[in-house]
Design a protein around this motif. Structure first.
Motif, short mmCIF file in Angstrom:
data_model
loop_
_atom_site.label_atom_id
_atom_site.label_comp_id
_atom_site.label_asym_id
_atom_site.label_seq_id
_atom_site.Cartn_x
_atom_site.Cartn_y
_atom_site.Cartn_z
N TYR A 111 123.06 33.61 30.95
CA TYR A 111 123.81 33.47 29.73
C TYR A 111 125.53 34.33 29.74
CZ TYR A 111 125.11 31.39 25.67
OH TYR A 111 126.14 31.26 24.57
N THR A 112 126.37 33.91 29.09
CA THR A 112 126.97 35.37 28.70
C THR A 112 126.50 36.26 28.12
OG1 THR A 112 128.40 32.38 27.27
CG2 THR A 112 128.87 34.83 26.45
N PRO A 113 127.39 37.70 28.37
CA PRO A 113 127.08 38.92 28.19
C PRO A 113 126.95 38.80 26.97
CG PRO A 113 128.99 39.09 29.59
CD PRO A 113 128.42 37.47 29.37
N TYR A 114 126.56 38.58 26.00
CA TYR A 114 126.70 38.99 24.49
C TYR A 114 125.56 39.99 23.84
CZ TYR A 114 129.49 35.26 23.37
OH TYR A 114 131.15 34.17 22.45
N GLN A 115 124.39 39.90 25.08
CA GLN A 115 123.33 40.98 24.82
C GLN A 115 123.70 42.08 26.19
OE1 GLN A 115 121.46 41.11 22.13
NE2 GLN A 115 121.21 39.48 21.49
N ALA A 116 124.84 42.67 25.72
CA ALA A 116 124.88 43.79 26.55
C ALA A 116 124.01 44.60 27.29
CB ALA A 116 126.19 44.90 26.08
N GLU A 117 122.95 45.15 26.62
CA GLU A 117 122.38 46.36 27.00
C GLU A 117 121.66 45.32 28.12
OE1 GLU A 117 122.76 47.50 22.83
OE2 GLU A 117 122.87 44.77 24.02
N ILE A 118 121.15 43.73 28.63
CA ILE A 118 120.62 43.45 29.53
C ILE A 118 121.81 42.67 30.32
CG2 ILE A 118 117.94 43.31 29.22
CD1 ILE A 118 118.87 40.91 27.53
N ALA A 119 122.99 43.08 30.12
CA ALA A 119 123.94 42.14 31.57
C ALA A 119 125.09 42.84 32.10
CB ALA A 119 124.87 41.55 29.73
N GLN A 120 124.70 44.51 31.79
CA GLN A 120 125.30 45.18 32.86
C GLN A 120 125.90 45.16 34.41
OE1 GLN A 120 126.77 48.51 30.94
NE2 GLN A 120 126.02 46.98 29.27
N GLY A 121 125.02 44.32 35.02
CA GLY A 121 125.34 43.61 36.02
C GLY A 121 126.10 43.00 36.60
N ARG A 122 126.43 42.09 35.66
CA ARG A 122 128.13 41.45 35.34
C ARG A 122 128.65 41.76 35.08
NH1 ARG A 122 123.58 39.10 31.93
NH2 ARG A 122 124.07 37.82 30.55
N LEU A 123 128.48 42.54 33.18
CA LEU A 123 129.90 42.95 33.16
C LEU A 123 130.20 43.50 34.16
CD1 LEU A 123 127.76 43.69 29.48
CD2 LEU A 123 129.52 42.23 30.10
N GLU A 124 129.91 44.21 35.10
CA GLU A 124 130.84 45.52 35.92
C GLU A 124 130.75 44.86 36.75
OE1 GLU A 124 129.49 48.71 39.56
OE2 GLU A 124 128.49 48.76 37.90
N LYS A 309 126.24 57.67 27.00
CA LYS A 309 126.29 57.12 28.70
C LYS A 309 127.13 55.63 28.49
CE LYS A 309 123.79 55.28 32.54
NZ LYS A 309 122.14 54.59 32.91
N PRO A 310 128.13 56.02 29.50
CA PRO A 310 129.24 54.73 29.70
C PRO A 310 128.33 53.39 29.52
CG PRO A 310 130.02 56.68 31.25
CD PRO A 310 128.39 56.75 31.07
N ALA A 311 128.34 52.50 28.78
CA ALA A 311 128.29 51.06 29.10
C ALA A 311 129.40 50.04 28.55
CB ALA A 311 127.11 50.96 27.58
N LEU A 312 128.61 48.59 29.22
CA LEU A 312 129.92 47.88 28.82
C LEU A 312 129.63 46.43 28.08
CD1 LEU A 312 129.96 47.12 33.22
CD2 LEU A 312 132.00 48.80 31.59
N ARG A 313 130.80 46.09 26.90
CA ARG A 313 130.11 45.22 26.51
C ARG A 313 131.61 44.12 26.01
NH1 ARG A 313 133.36 46.22 22.39
NH2 ARG A 313 132.78 45.46 20.36
N LEU A 314 131.20 43.26 25.88
CA LEU A 314 132.36 42.10 25.62
C LEU A 314 133.51 42.91 24.39
CD1 LEU A 314 131.21 38.35 25.79
CD2 LEU A 314 132.78 40.08 27.96
N ALA A 315 134.72 43.20 24.65
CA ALA A 315 135.03 43.77 23.49
C ALA A 315 135.87 42.60 22.55
CB ALA A 315 135.89 44.66 23.82
N LEU A 316 136.44 43.02 21.47
CA LEU A 316 137.22 42.55 20.55
C LEU A 316 136.45 41.28 19.90
CD1 LEU A 316 140.76 43.75 21.80
CD2 LEU A 316 138.90 45.09 20.36
#
Length: 956
Positions: A111-124, A309-316
């Motif tokens: 799904y859309t990576p709103y739950q960033a902690e379990i979406a780090q792969g596709r966010l990268e 630790k660096p982590a990715l997320r959907l910003a703004l």
């Protein structure tokens, strides 16, 4: 009768629907019913149930028969070497990417990576895409993809108007932009009152104010033009410059960001994504950092987690529609994530040198061919070009006939102009055939042409790229298949998708995306079709498209369907344009008021504003239903200006509103049309036809109800169905008139049938399920939601029920009281669910402080019970806080999710055990998924916005 034992028509139904018949009876008994029909009679209003038989959908077929039937259709397509161009080029999808991303359910069921902690792969992977776009275009920030080049340009138009300080509604658009881009710009501009001046920017005197200037780079004829002077003049007058750029050419050409462009858009399709008769493809938009808060679409940013630790997320995310509503910068609520990830991996695999080599080869083929054409006396344009040759000839018909005989398609621009666009699939043999087509079919020796090209001067220096690009290690490491394969799997191991567990997101319908439905997407009979080939060459796919339209009409009760909109938000927009044109046809252009319930999804008001309408909000009652008295008051108040009502049905709260027929009648009596948001159509199929109970137009989310996968945030398809009186106004396409009625609204997307290559997914789903299978799927989706609601009711308040105390296909649990007594909120519960191996339900929508759960029909009883057990276990953890048995701040919920490094650290300063943190229930050990990062700090990410690949040192 004996033959009935061998029938396979209902075989797929048992594959798609999760609960077995015995399980269904168990759940019905829990709810106090003896049958699915009895349950439905207490939930679905009787006055909207359909009584007419379904005549077109059919009885269902087996998976084997389906593939055989579809293969027979698409083999009627004629696959030629299409050198048509216009922003679409054939490409070679690396098989490692095809097999491990396009055809991999870990990537396409996410799904859309709103739950960033379990979406780090596709966010990268998306961050790689953004970095690729930024560096190739020379811009400072890029989004994580848009729908197609035309809509990307249209989004840039709206954005430029918001950025520019010039008080003007006029913009200059080069006539040498791709025609489909111009058409979408015109479609979007007219309702907003924007005036397009179609004129060569270099000839525009800037005597009048304009807010933007649009150019194509290289232009649609192939010429590379120097826009520096245009940019200087535009900026001097306060206008922005928008360039629609070819991504592959950016490896050789001076990027737009270096000659003055303010916004750059385009399509990444030629980076390994099949043509697919027009889509889906990942478009892009890049701009200056100063404009980031007005950018449309999603942006991936770098933040930190709870351990720093660096982590990715959907910003703004505050830019998005559910917050900004009618003031949103765009109605786009999805992207093309799966295709963006393919394109980014293509760049990772080839690297900067590999991309440059592909571009040089393509350019050389075009050069050699142009020289060969000159040597046989053809008139080839003299301007510098990259991959496209512009030829003026008096023998267009003969040339096209010869090309057809040689198995090629050229673009016929007009009666004496042909353009030919080369791509990475082209070879020296392609060049020879092109020259032969202009040479009466006779072979021509290109050796002399090659020698001439070798001694000719290169582009003028101002066109040659000097700046470096794709310098980050990720683009310079994974060039062997072994390395890329391991990189892809390294990323996918960080994500939770439908391959791991249920994704119970309310209003998202994360149902099974069956493998058989997905198989045809990779077939060359579909993937190799250019969107602007003669329709006779696509007759097999068009046959399937028309059959699908008929089946959707049968399912919905509408008179006609358009499959053009390539997202739900685009369906909303197209539907409102159809309503607008209907009013205009009746000399009622003044009808511009759009009534929208306060509970509506944020895309509704955003779409209404884009369609030139004025939003008037209608109140809802305490149960989330439309306040009929308020609706009647406002409909009558605005009866002379009322254009439409937008209403979601079942409601955004998952309830079948009893008054829906009355609501539609009120609007019709006051001169308006009813637009039904079909986000929740999974609760209607086979039971109710919207076209029978009041709505005049509705969109259907094929990526929800009809099984197209979400792809990690796209693709999606949002076709619209309309009543007979609106059918003449469905979208058409100037380049392919067969795509819609002559009297229809102009194209809303670049391609005539939008994301055509994934339409077989939904057609296959409907065809295999058949009438009874579709009906049963709907009933089981409602059953599963009510079973979960019944099981969770003793532990969490269930809000928004129908008159019988039941819910529709989703349920909402209320955590607002829990927050008051324990300090635990929806975010804490969502993150704690990760420790149990689940993606969270929809958070704080449509009501803040709640979780909306939609299990779909595909989840088996055992999975439902696991989720229920997890939620009950979490409630017990909350109870321990309420009973002061554990600290309100130092507890498993506040510190969730727990990563492996945290659990294995020497130091453990928590009053609960490591085992309770990692394995809160015994069955979690069987398929444990450790999140790649701890809880992501959203505020830090927005305060310190980084939207490109961070330096390697930052991970140390």
């Amino acid at each position: 009768m004996l033959f009935n034992h061998f029938r396979t028509s209902h075989e797929f139904e048992t594959r798609h629907i999760g609960p077995r018949d015995g399980d269904i009876q168990t759940m019905l008994k829990t709810l106090g019913f003896s049958s699915l029909d009895e349950m439905a009679s207490k939930i679905v209003p009787k006055n909207i149930r359909t009584s007419k038989p379904f005549d077109v959908v059919g009885n269902g077929v087996s998976e084997y028969e389906l593939l055989k039937q579809l293969r027979g259709m698409v083999q009627k397509n004629e696959i030629r070497q299409s050198l048509i161009g216009m922003g679409f080029a054939d490409t070679i999808t690396p098989t490692v990417i095809q097999r491990n991303i396009l055809e991999n359910p870990v990537w396409y069921t996410a799904y859309t990576p709103y739950q960033a902690e379990i979406a780090q792969g596709r966010l990268e992977a998306l961050l790689n895409f953004q970095t690729m776009i930024m560096e190739l275009t020379g811009m400072e920030i890029a989004n994580a993809s848009l729908l197609d080049e035309g809509t990307a340009a249209a989004e840039a138009m709206f954005m430029a108007h918001g950025v520019s300080k010039v008080k003007s509604n006029k913009l200059v658009v080069s006539p040498k932009m791709h025609p489909h881009v111009i058409e979408v710009l015109q479609t979007r501009a007219e309702p907003l009152g924007f005036e397009i001046i179609l004129q060569e920017p270099k000839n525009f005197a800037f005597a009048e104010d304009v807010f933007a200037v649009f150019v194509q780079y290289p232009n649609t004829d192939g010429a590379i033009e120097d826009y520096r002077d245009v940019a200087e003049k535009a900026h001097a007058k306060g206008a922005l410059v928008v360039a629609s750029a070819d991504l592959l050419s950016m490896t050789l050409l001076t990027p737009p960001g270096e000659w003055g462009a303010d916004i750059v858009v385009g399509n990444s399709q030629r980076f390994g994504v099949p043509l697919g008769y027009g889509g889906p493809h990942a478009a892009f938009l890049a701009t200056k950092d100063a404009y980031k808060r007005l950018m449309p679409g999603r942006i991936v940013g770098v933040s930190v987690d709870a351990q720093g630790k660096p982590a990715l997320r959907l910003a703004l995310q505050t830019r998005e529609q559910h917050i900004r509503r009618e003031k949103a910068t765009s109605n786009i609520c999805t992207a093309q994530v799966l295709l963006a990830n393919m394109a980014s991996m293509y760049a990772v695999y080839h690297g900067p040198e590999g991309l440059k080599k592909i571009a040089q080869r393509v350019h050389l083929l075009a050069l050699v061919t142009a020289e060969g054409l000159r040597q046989i006396g053809q008139k080839v344009a003299s301007e510098p070009f990259f991959d496209t040759i512009h030829v003026t000839t008096n023998n267009v018909k003969d040339v096209v006939a010869q090309a057809d005989r040689l198995g090629m398609n050229f673009r016929v621009k007009d009666g004496n102009t042909i353009t030919i666009t080369f791509d990475e699939t082209c070879t020296r043999d392609t060049a020879c055939k092109v020259v032969a087509a202009f040479n009466g079919g006779k072979d021509f020796d290109l050796d002399a042409s090659e020698e001439q090209c070798a001694i000719k001067a290169a582009w003028p220096a101002n066109f040659v790229r000097k700046s470096k690009y794709l310098t980050h290690p990720v683009f310079n490491t994974h060039h062997s298949e072994t390395e890329l394969l391991r990189y892809i799997h390294k990323l996918q191991n960080k994500d939770i998708t439908l391959t791991h567990s249920m994704i119970p997101l309310g209003s998202c319908t994360m149902k099974l995306n069956a493998t058989t439905e997905l198989v045809p997407v990779s077939w060359p009979e579909i993937g190799k079709l250019h969107p602007f080939v003669p329709v006779a060459q696509a007759k097999g796919l068009i046959e399937m498209i028309h059959d699908f339209e008929k089946k959707l009409c049968d399912i919905t009760g509408f008179a006609a369907i358009s499959l053009q909109p390539n997202a739900g938000s685009q369906g909303e927009y197209a539907g409102l344009l159809v309503i607008r044109k209907y009013h205009q046809s009746r000399n009622e252009s003044h009808r511009k008021i759009c009534l929208i319930p306060s509970s509506a999804h944020g895309t509704n008001p955003a779409s209404a504003v884009m369609a030139g309408m004025e939003v008037v909000v209608v109140n809802c009652d305490d149960q989330g239903n439309v306040d009929v008295a308020d609706l009647k008051l406002k409909a009558e108040q605005h009866k002379n200006e009322l254009a439409a009502l937008m209403i979601t049905y079942p409601s955004t709260h998952g309830i079948f509103e009893e008054a829906i027929v009355e609501i539609c009648d009120i609007v019709h009596k006051n001169g308006g049309q009813v637009y039904m948001d079909g986000a929740n159509m999974n609760a209607l199929v086979g039971l109710c036809r919207p076209g029978e109970f009041g709505p005049d137009v509705s969109h259907m989310n094929l990526h929800k109800t009809f099984a197209i996968p979400h792809g990690g945030g796209g693709p999606g398809v949002g076709p619209i169905g309309v009543a007979a009186h609106l059918a003449p106004f469905l979208p058409t396409h100037s380049l392919v008139p067969e795509a819609g009625p002559k009297t229809g609204v102009s194209s809303t997307t670049s391609a005539p049938w939008g994301s055509a290559s994934i339409l077989p997914i939904s057609w296959s789903y409907v065809t295999m399920m058949g009438t009874e299978g579709l009906k049963k799927a709907t009933l089981v989706s409602i059953l599963n939601a009510n079973y979960i609601a019944k099981k969770l009711a003793p532990h969490y308040p269930i809000v928004y029920k129908g008159k019988e105390g039941l819910v529709g296909h989703e349920c909402i649990i209320d955590l607002r009281g829990i927050k008051k007594t324990s300090g635990i909120d929806v975010t804490d519960v969502a993150k704690r669910l990760i420790d149990y191996g689940f993606h969270a339900p929809t958070m704080s929508w449509p009501v803040v402080g709640t979780l909306m759960i939609e299990p779909t029909e595909s989840e088996p009883l055992a999975e439902l019970d696991r989720f229920v057990e997890a939620m009950i276990s979490i409630r017990a953890e909350i109870q321990a806080i309420e009973d002061k048995k554990i600290d309100a701040e130092n507890n498993p919920l506040k510190h969730s999710p727990h990563t492996a490094p945290v659990l294995l650290a020497n130091e453990w300063n928590h009053p609960y055990t490591r085992e309770q943190a990692a394995y809160p229930l015994a069955w979690v050990k069987e398929n444990k998924i450790f999140p790649a990062v701890g809880r992501v700090d959203n505020a830090y990410g927005d305060r310190n916005l980084v939207c490109a690949c961070p330096a390697v040192d930052s991970y140390r």
